[in-house]
Design a protein around this motif. Sequence first.
Motif, PDB file in Angstrom:
ATOM      1  N   UNK A 118     -62.640 -60.498   9.142  1.00  0.00           N
ATOM      2  CA  UNK A 118     -62.094 -60.046  10.419  1.00  0.00           C
ATOM      3  C   UNK A 118     -62.549 -58.613  10.642  1.00  0.00           C
ATOM      4  N   UNK A 119     -63.008 -58.329  11.846  1.00  0.00           N
ATOM      5  CA  UNK A 119     -63.364 -56.981  12.249  1.00  0.00           C
ATOM      6  C   UNK A 119     -62.453 -56.589  13.400  1.00  0.00           C
ATOM      7  N   UNK A 120     -61.946 -55.359  13.383  1.00  0.00           N
ATOM      8  CA  UNK A 120     -61.003 -54.892  14.390  1.00  0.00           C
ATOM      9  C   UNK A 120     -61.618 -53.718  15.134  1.00  0.00           C
ATOM     10  N   UNK A 121     -61.617 -53.805  16.452  1.00  0.00           N
ATOM     11  CA  UNK A 121     -62.008 -52.699  17.318  1.00  0.00           C
ATOM     12  C   UNK A 121     -60.718 -52.086  17.836  1.00  0.00           C
ATOM     13  N   UNK A 145     -52.120 -49.947  11.821  1.00  0.00           N
ATOM     14  CA  UNK A 145     -53.294 -49.952  10.940  1.00  0.00           C
ATOM     15  C   UNK A 145     -52.919 -49.631   9.503  1.00  0.00           C
ATOM     16  N   UNK A 146     -51.904 -48.822   9.314  1.00  0.00           N
ATOM     17  CA  UNK A 146     -51.421 -48.584   7.959  1.00  0.00           C
ATOM     18  C   UNK A 146     -50.935 -49.879   7.330  1.00  0.00           C
ATOM     19  N   UNK A 147     -50.222 -50.662   8.121  1.00  0.00           N
ATOM     20  CA  UNK A 147     -49.702 -51.950   7.647  1.00  0.00           C
ATOM     21  C   UNK A 147     -50.825 -52.920   7.299  1.00  0.00           C
ATOM     22  N   UNK A 148     -51.722 -53.210   8.244  1.00  0.00           N
ATOM     23  CA  UNK A 148     -52.724 -54.257   8.013  1.00  0.00           C
ATOM     24  C   UNK A 148     -53.776 -53.862   6.985  1.00  0.00           C
ATOM     25  N   UNK A 149     -53.898 -52.565   6.695  1.00  0.00           N
ATOM     26  CA  UNK A 149     -54.829 -52.136   5.643  1.00  0.00           C
ATOM     27  C   UNK A 149     -54.158 -52.097   4.270  1.00  0.00           C
ATOM     28  N   UNK A 163     -55.591 -57.109   2.283  1.00  0.00           N
ATOM     29  CA  UNK A 163     -55.652 -55.816   2.970  1.00  0.00           C
ATOM     30  C   UNK A 163     -56.939 -55.774   3.783  1.00  0.00           C
ATOM     31  N   UNK A 164     -56.824 -55.511   5.069  1.00  0.00           N
ATOM     32  CA  UNK A 164     -57.997 -55.416   5.924  1.00  0.00           C
ATOM     33  C   UNK A 164     -58.855 -54.238   5.454  1.00  0.00           C
ATOM     34  N   UNK A 165     -60.125 -54.484   5.104  1.00  0.00           N
ATOM     35  CA  UNK A 165     -60.976 -53.381   4.623  1.00  0.00           C
ATOM     36  C   UNK A 165     -61.195 -52.319   5.699  1.00  0.00           C
ATOM     37  N   UNK A 166     -61.154 -51.070   5.299  1.00  0.00           N
ATOM     38  CA  UNK A 166     -61.372 -49.969   6.239  1.00  0.00           C
ATOM     39  C   UNK A 166     -62.736 -50.083   6.916  1.00  0.00           C
ATOM     40  N   UNK A 169     -62.992 -51.833  10.387  1.00  0.00           N
ATOM     41  CA  UNK A 169     -62.259 -51.267  11.520  1.00  0.00           C
ATOM     42  C   UNK A 169     -63.118 -50.199  12.175  1.00  0.00           C
ATOM     43  N   UNK A 170     -63.276 -50.296  13.497  1.00  0.00           N
ATOM     44  CA  UNK A 170     -63.950 -49.252  14.273  1.00  0.00           C
ATOM     45  C   UNK A 170     -62.929 -48.706  15.268  1.00  0.00           C
ATOM     46  N   UNK A 171     -62.700 -47.403  15.221  1.00  0.00           N
ATOM     47  CA  UNK A 171     -61.741 -46.763  16.121  1.00  0.00           C
ATOM     48  C   UNK A 171     -62.515 -46.004  17.190  1.00  0.00           C
ATOM     49  N   UNK A 172     -62.250 -46.333  18.450  1.00  0.00           N
ATOM     50  CA  UNK A 172     -62.900 -45.677  19.584  1.00  0.00           C
ATOM     51  C   UNK A 172     -61.856 -44.916  20.381  1.00  0.00           C
ATOM     52  N   UNK A 173     -62.148 -43.681  20.733  1.00  0.00           N
ATOM     53  CA  UNK A 173     -61.247 -42.863  21.512  1.00  0.00           C
ATOM     54  C   UNK A 173     -60.366 -41.968  20.677  1.00  0.00           C
ATOM     55  N   UNK A 174     -60.564 -41.973  19.374  1.00  0.00           N
ATOM     56  CA  UNK A 174     -59.726 -41.189  18.468  1.00  0.00           C
ATOM     57  C   UNK A 174     -59.859 -39.704  18.765  1.00  0.00           C
ATOM     58  N   UNK A 175     -58.726 -39.043  18.990  1.00  0.00           N
ATOM     59  CA  UNK A 175     -58.743 -37.611  19.284  1.00  0.00           C
ATOM     60  C   UNK A 175     -57.612 -36.846  18.614  1.00  0.00           C
ATOM     61  N   UNK A 176     -56.652 -37.591  18.054  1.00  0.00           N
ATOM     62  CA  UNK A 176     -55.497 -36.939  17.478  1.00  0.00           C
ATOM     63  C   UNK A 176     -55.125 -37.635  16.176  1.00  0.00           C
ATOM     64  N   UNK A 177     -55.361 -36.961  15.051  1.00  0.00           N
ATOM     65  CA  UNK A 177     -55.081 -37.544  13.751  1.00  0.00           C
ATOM     66  C   UNK A 177     -54.178 -36.586  12.973  1.00  0.00           C
TER      67      UNK A 177
END
Length: 179
Positions: A118-121, A145-149, A163-166, A169-177
């Motif tokens: 499974x790949x998650x966008x 994402x903490x849960x599914x990983x 555990x979904x491998x990191x 996962x592709x995160x688009x729009x990330x600006x606040x971590x």
Amino acid sequence: MVQQNCILLGAPLDSGKRRLGCLMGPDAYRTAGLVRALTDLGHTVTDRGNVAPAPYTPGEHPKLHALEETVAWTQSLAAAAEAALKDGTPIFMGGDHALASGTVLGAMRHAQTLGRPLFVLWLDAHSDFHTPESTDSGNLHGTPLGYVTGREGFGAFPELPYALPHDNIAIIGLRSVDA
């Protein structure tokens, strides 16, 4: 464009945070004409109505907001996602991104059944990689994402098939971590 069998599912979940209003999301999408927009693109559309949370008993927590309700939604949405993926492309209409805990879990189960990765966008300004312990606000909408990983601290939530491998996962729009 490949024609899809789009399956609409409402997710009027409003428990991932304290500010209410997300439960109106499914009706807003329907009122805005999502079915017509999809059919105009050549897709078939089936609206399966709104998903409801599994039965739960509310609890009191010194930090977490609506844990039992969010877990109940996760259970129901996972089952709905897994079932819908057998029939087409599910589109979950909501507003509270805590719904992703269940929808991604259901997709994980479906992918495992097919023997496929499974790949998650992830389209979000935030990573949503918190755990119930690390969230400062107590809002669970920052934890999917903490849960599914497979991060620690999600013992109340349904068990993950893996555990979904990191790297999947592709995160688009990330600006606040957060740290």
